[in-house]
Design a protein around this motif. Structure first.
Motif, PDB file in Angstrom:
ATOM      1  N   ASP A 241       0.881  -1.180   0.000  1.00 45.93           N
ATOM      2  CA  ASP A 241       0.000   0.000   0.000  1.00 45.93           C
ATOM      3  C   ASP A 241       0.910   1.219   0.000  1.00 45.93           C
ATOM      4  O   ASP A 241       1.609   1.474   0.971  1.00 45.93           O
ATOM      5  CB  ASP A 241      -0.875  -0.031   1.253  1.00 45.93           C
ATOM      6  CG  ASP A 241      -1.828   1.159   1.342  1.00 45.93           C
ATOM      7  OD1 ASP A 241      -1.858   1.994   0.411  1.00 45.93           O
ATOM      8  OD2 ASP A 241      -2.551   1.242   2.346  1.00 45.93           O
ATOM      9  N   THR A 242       0.916   1.946  -1.112  1.00 42.20           N
ATOM     10  CA  THR A 242       1.857   3.060  -1.193  1.00 42.20           C
ATOM     11  C   THR A 242       1.159   4.401  -1.352  1.00 42.20           C
ATOM     12  O   THR A 242       0.125   4.506  -2.013  1.00 42.20           O
ATOM     13  CB  THR A 242       2.850   2.877  -2.353  1.00 42.20           C
ATOM     14  OG1 THR A 242       3.871   3.876  -2.252  1.00 42.20           O
ATOM     15  CG2 THR A 242       2.173   3.025  -3.709  1.00 42.20           C
ATOM     16  N   GLY A 243       1.725   5.377  -0.710  1.00 41.34           N
ATOM     17  CA  GLY A 243       1.342   6.757  -0.955  1.00 41.34           C
ATOM     18  C   GLY A 243       2.549   7.456  -1.550  1.00 41.34           C
ATOM     19  O   GLY A 243       3.473   7.835  -0.828  1.00 41.34           O
ATOM     20  N   LEU A 244       2.567   7.550  -2.866  1.00 41.32           N
ATOM     21  CA  LEU A 244       3.696   8.226  -3.505  1.00 41.32           C
ATOM     22  C   LEU A 244       3.240   9.586  -4.008  1.00 41.32           C
ATOM     23  O   LEU A 244       2.037   9.842  -4.185  1.00 41.32           O
ATOM     24  CB  LEU A 244       4.303   7.376  -4.620  1.00 41.32           C
ATOM     25  CG  LEU A 244       3.491   7.060  -5.871  1.00 41.32           C
ATOM     26  CD1 LEU A 244       3.411   8.233  -6.842  1.00 41.32           C
ATOM     27  CD2 LEU A 244       4.097   5.843  -6.580  1.00 41.32           C
ATOM     28  N   ASP A 252      -2.851   6.874  -3.395  1.00 43.28           N
ATOM     29  CA  ASP A 252      -2.908   6.022  -2.199  1.00 43.28           C
ATOM     30  C   ASP A 252      -3.767   4.813  -2.496  1.00 43.28           C
ATOM     31  O   ASP A 252      -4.982   4.843  -2.320  1.00 43.28           O
ATOM     32  CB  ASP A 252      -3.474   6.786  -0.993  1.00 43.28           C
ATOM     33  CG  ASP A 252      -3.604   5.872   0.226  1.00 43.28           C
ATOM     34  OD1 ASP A 252      -2.901   4.846   0.281  1.00 43.28           O
ATOM     35  OD2 ASP A 252      -4.422   6.179   1.117  1.00 43.28           O
ATOM     36  N   TYR A 253      -3.135   3.771  -2.985  1.00 46.18           N
ATOM     37  CA  TYR A 253      -3.891   2.519  -3.131  1.00 46.18           C
ATOM     38  C   TYR A 253      -2.956   1.338  -2.967  1.00 46.18           C
ATOM     39  O   TYR A 253      -1.739   1.499  -2.916  1.00 46.18           O
ATOM     40  CB  TYR A 253      -4.675   2.481  -4.442  1.00 46.18           C
ATOM     41  CG  TYR A 253      -3.898   2.516  -5.729  1.00 46.18           C
ATOM     42  CD1 TYR A 253      -3.457   3.717  -6.278  1.00 46.18           C
ATOM     43  CD2 TYR A 253      -3.642   1.342  -6.445  1.00 46.18           C
ATOM     44  CE1 TYR A 253      -2.777   3.746  -7.489  1.00 46.18           C
ATOM     45  CE2 TYR A 253      -2.976   1.362  -7.657  1.00 46.18           C
ATOM     46  CZ  TYR A 253      -2.535   2.572  -8.169  1.00 46.18           C
ATOM     47  OH  TYR A 253      -1.867   2.603  -9.367  1.00 46.18           O
ATOM     48  N   THR A 342     -10.587   7.366  -1.845  1.00 42.90           N
ATOM     49  CA  THR A 342     -10.167   5.976  -1.902  1.00 42.90           C
ATOM     50  C   THR A 342     -11.331   5.112  -1.451  1.00 42.90           C
ATOM     51  O   THR A 342     -12.078   5.480  -0.550  1.00 42.90           O
ATOM     52  CB  THR A 342      -8.958   5.686  -0.987  1.00 42.90           C
ATOM     53  OG1 THR A 342      -9.399   5.576   0.363  1.00 42.90           O
ATOM     54  CG2 THR A 342      -7.904   6.776  -1.087  1.00 42.90           C
ATOM     55  N   LEU A 343     -11.486   3.990  -2.116  1.00 43.83           N
ATOM     56  CA  LEU A 343     -12.411   2.935  -1.682  1.00 43.83           C
ATOM     57  C   LEU A 343     -11.534   1.841  -1.107  1.00 43.83           C
ATOM     58  O   LEU A 343     -10.688   1.302  -1.822  1.00 43.83           O
ATOM     59  CB  LEU A 343     -13.246   2.419  -2.856  1.00 43.83           C
ATOM     60  CG  LEU A 343     -14.015   3.488  -3.644  1.00 43.83           C
ATOM     61  CD1 LEU A 343     -14.701   2.859  -4.856  1.00 43.83           C
ATOM     62  CD2 LEU A 343     -15.007   4.210  -2.753  1.00 43.83           C
ATOM     63  N   ASN A 359      -8.516   4.282  -6.107  1.00 37.83           N
ATOM     64  CA  ASN A 359      -8.689   5.734  -6.058  1.00 37.83           C
ATOM     65  C   ASN A 359      -9.633   6.152  -7.172  1.00 37.83           C
ATOM     66  O   ASN A 359      -9.448   5.744  -8.329  1.00 37.83           O
ATOM     67  CB  ASN A 359      -7.356   6.466  -6.231  1.00 37.83           C
ATOM     68  CG  ASN A 359      -6.353   6.159  -5.138  1.00 37.83           C
ATOM     69  OD1 ASN A 359      -5.173   6.385  -5.303  1.00 37.83           O
ATOM     70  ND2 ASN A 359      -6.808   5.614  -4.009  1.00 37.83           N
ATOM     71  N   ILE A 360     -10.633   6.950  -6.827  1.00 35.66           N
ATOM     72  CA  ILE A 360     -11.619   7.392  -7.815  1.00 35.66           C
ATOM     73  C   ILE A 360     -11.849   8.895  -7.697  1.00 35.66           C
ATOM     74  O   ILE A 360     -11.512   9.511  -6.680  1.00 35.66           O
ATOM     75  CB  ILE A 360     -12.974   6.653  -7.644  1.00 35.66           C
ATOM     76  CG1 ILE A 360     -13.667   7.103  -6.336  1.00 35.66           C
ATOM     77  CG2 ILE A 360     -12.776   5.147  -7.662  1.00 35.66           C
ATOM     78  CD1 ILE A 360     -15.102   6.619  -6.217  1.00 35.66           C
TER      79      ILE A 360
END
Lengths: 381, 381
Positions: A241-244, A252-253, A342-343, A359-360
């Motif tokens: 799970d990365t937040g880049l 964030d997914y 994010t879902l 992410n939507i």
């Protein structure tokens, strides 16, 4: 394109000032990285240093005023601001508080209400003693909350902001595609973490502020632990799970992989996660609520054991890894075009958990995936 | 070795409790990542998410008590703590404040003084409205400052902490050695930034929270800007300043390179920087002060143009990229064995600046370089 047109910052400021007028606020005082950047475009990783406070004042009219350490003067001068006041921080006797108070007295009346973001997901980034001193120094002025103004603005993204998040999501997608290059049976999880961050950079990330995940038999224990040096083995489910960040905006997914064949129980749980996020995606239109998306996912998940301890099933996303709203039963935020969410459904299975995340972006019509939607089946490595 | 023996956390807690007794404090309330980790070992990158508050109470005696979101329960249970109280965050109506207040009422008397770090380089990481509500909820108890207790403890590192910083510094050193692999005339600065972070990871960094630098003709404009896509050219001075992390501890130092031959003016300025950091290193022993190290460096630098706007010539280093003390004229902190410092002299040259940085540890006798001391001459690529 990196950065934003000046018109973007002018529009943000004008929207804030309209809301300030409606709320009876004569100024906003902002202290955190995304708050200051939102109104200025001031982008630096220097906020990693907790030493120096930074202040931005949004007055009732006109451009914001920066009250900042001298080390930031040159970079702030490249933004659209005209009024940049500096002091030689760190100053152990008076670390910008007099300068901030003087400026507030200059731009507000004696009985002004001055708003600081004070609600959920915020904090005031200055020493508590300085905050208390500021309150004493501004006289009768009331340092009150910002009436949710910054939250309301930041929660709805412009098309230029959405484009940056989409770029970040695409970078993460390419890195996730390459995970089979670095992860297989016998490789240590901490090596996977290290090399995955390298893949993110190689695919174009500016930096990788966040990476979490896990890999255990049939799931993982939580989604926030650092990596151990345990070797991947057959039957593990690996999750990353990365937040880049690209140009100051996050993706964030996460993605999951089975090391070798997955059990039927795991396959079934994974399918339920995809079904859950799809069910929220389908109703994610203007007028639906954060709570409604939660209920859509939860109605799928509650056919299984849905208690993962996460506390929510998704959230906003943008300049911060996580933002408002929260996909929980009590968040009745109404969705608007431009919200990025994010879902993030989670499920418990055999004493472990599985979590899936997409992410939507909300549009006038159907929502749109910013992350490349995962397939229905858990991929195997 | 990753992590610490439990005895380390017990000793930190006991030292805090001794100081609390001397200061008349019945409890500490801690809210930020390094503060919570210092007393628990709770290590996660999840703090990147600003959504959830986390609280740690250090009572007058006994182990600390965690009051945290349920998503952190499993990981916190792996620490030495016994008493972990959780709520399902985010809770828009009451995000842990009642639980925190109840716990404080349980462990303190009605007229207790409860300390929060409130001084320089600190902030309270919870929404301002929640902080104000907490004050109202704990009755007559006084939410006051922590009398500098956490600062005093964290500023002096144990040998186990120093070993982690030294590991981080060694990783950075190997990455810096490899910069000629990625930087040369015609390469864009943002590509150098991206690939340098990959080198740090490849050499063993857990992650790279901080990277700044610059590359312009004969120096750079500041040291905090993000990288542009400008191509390196002959006569540029390239500087990379990284704060990378190993097991929760930072290195923080920089290196400079000349792209092609450096001018005599740049060579001379660079030598002055090395001379300056050496002059501080030589006197960095127990009994010297932070201000004394500043003066030692400044006496060298002031023969040149020393005004870079940085505001200081070095600082503490540890769980955060920057910590107390500050090497400034007014910081009279007396050096003790176990303090880890950066020496960071800067100089102005031809409208640009140059900055050099090393990491050292104070011992009973001579100090020791944790970063591999740079040579007297500016390396050329």
């Amino acid at each position: 394109m990196r950065g934003f047109d000046t018109s973007e910052f002018a529009a943000r400021t004008e929207r804030a000032q309209n809301k300030m007028q409606a709320s009876g606020l004569s100024a906003l005082v902002l202290t955190t990285e995304p708050e200051v950047r939102y109104f200025t475009g001031y982008l630096t990783r220097f906020w990693e240093s907790p030493t120096r406070p930074w202040f931005l004042i949004v007055p009732a009219s006109g451009k914001p005023i920066a009250v900042i350490p001298s080390i930031g003067a040159a970079l702030m001068a490249e933004t659209w601001l005209d009024d940049i006041r500096t002091w030689a921080a760190p100053d152990l006797a008076d670390d910008g508080i007099s300068l901030l108070a003087d400026t507030l007295r200059e731009v507000t009346l004696d009985d002004a209400k001055i708003g600081l973001p004070d609600g959920h997901e915020t904090h005031v980034r200055m020493p508590l003693a300085d905050l208390r001193r500021l309150q004493q120094t501004v006289g009768q002025r009331d340092l009150c909350g910002d009436d949710g103004i910054v939250r309301a603005l930041r929660m709805v993204k412009s098309s230029a902001e959405i484009a940056k998040i989409e770029t970040a999501c695409a970078i993460a997608g390419r890195a996730f595609q390459r995970v089979p290059e670095i992860a297989k049976e016998g490789v240590a999880l901490d090596a996977v973490f290290r090399e995955f961050q390298m893949l993110c950079l190689d695919e174009g990330a500016d930096w990788v502020p966040y990476l979490a995940g896990g890999a255990e038999q049939g799931g993982y224990t939580d989604v926030i632990s650092p990596a151990s040096d345990t070797l991947l083995q057959q039957g593990d489910v690996l999750m990353l799970d990365t937040g880049l960040v690209w140009d100051g905006y996050f993706s964030d997914y996460d993605r999951n992989w089975s090391i070798g064949s997955a059990s039927q129980q795991v396959k079934s749980a994974y399918s339920a996660l995809i079904e859950a996020s799809d069910s929220a995606f389908e109703i994610a239109r203007p007028g639906a609520t954060a709570a409604g998306l939660f209920q859509a996912m939860n109605s799928v998940l509650s056919r299984h054991d849905a208690d993962t301890g996460a506390g929510r099933l998704g959230h906003g996303l943008g300049m911060s890894l996580t933002e408002w709203p929260s996909l929980i039963p009590t968040d009745h935020t109404v969705l608007e075009p431009g919200m990025v969410l994010t879902l993030e459904p989670g499920i418990a299975v055999g004493g472990k958990i599985l979590v899936h995340e997409e992410n939507i972006v909300i549009t006038e019509e159907e929502p749109r995936f910013l992350s490349p939607r995962a397939g229905m089946e858990l991929p195997e490595i």
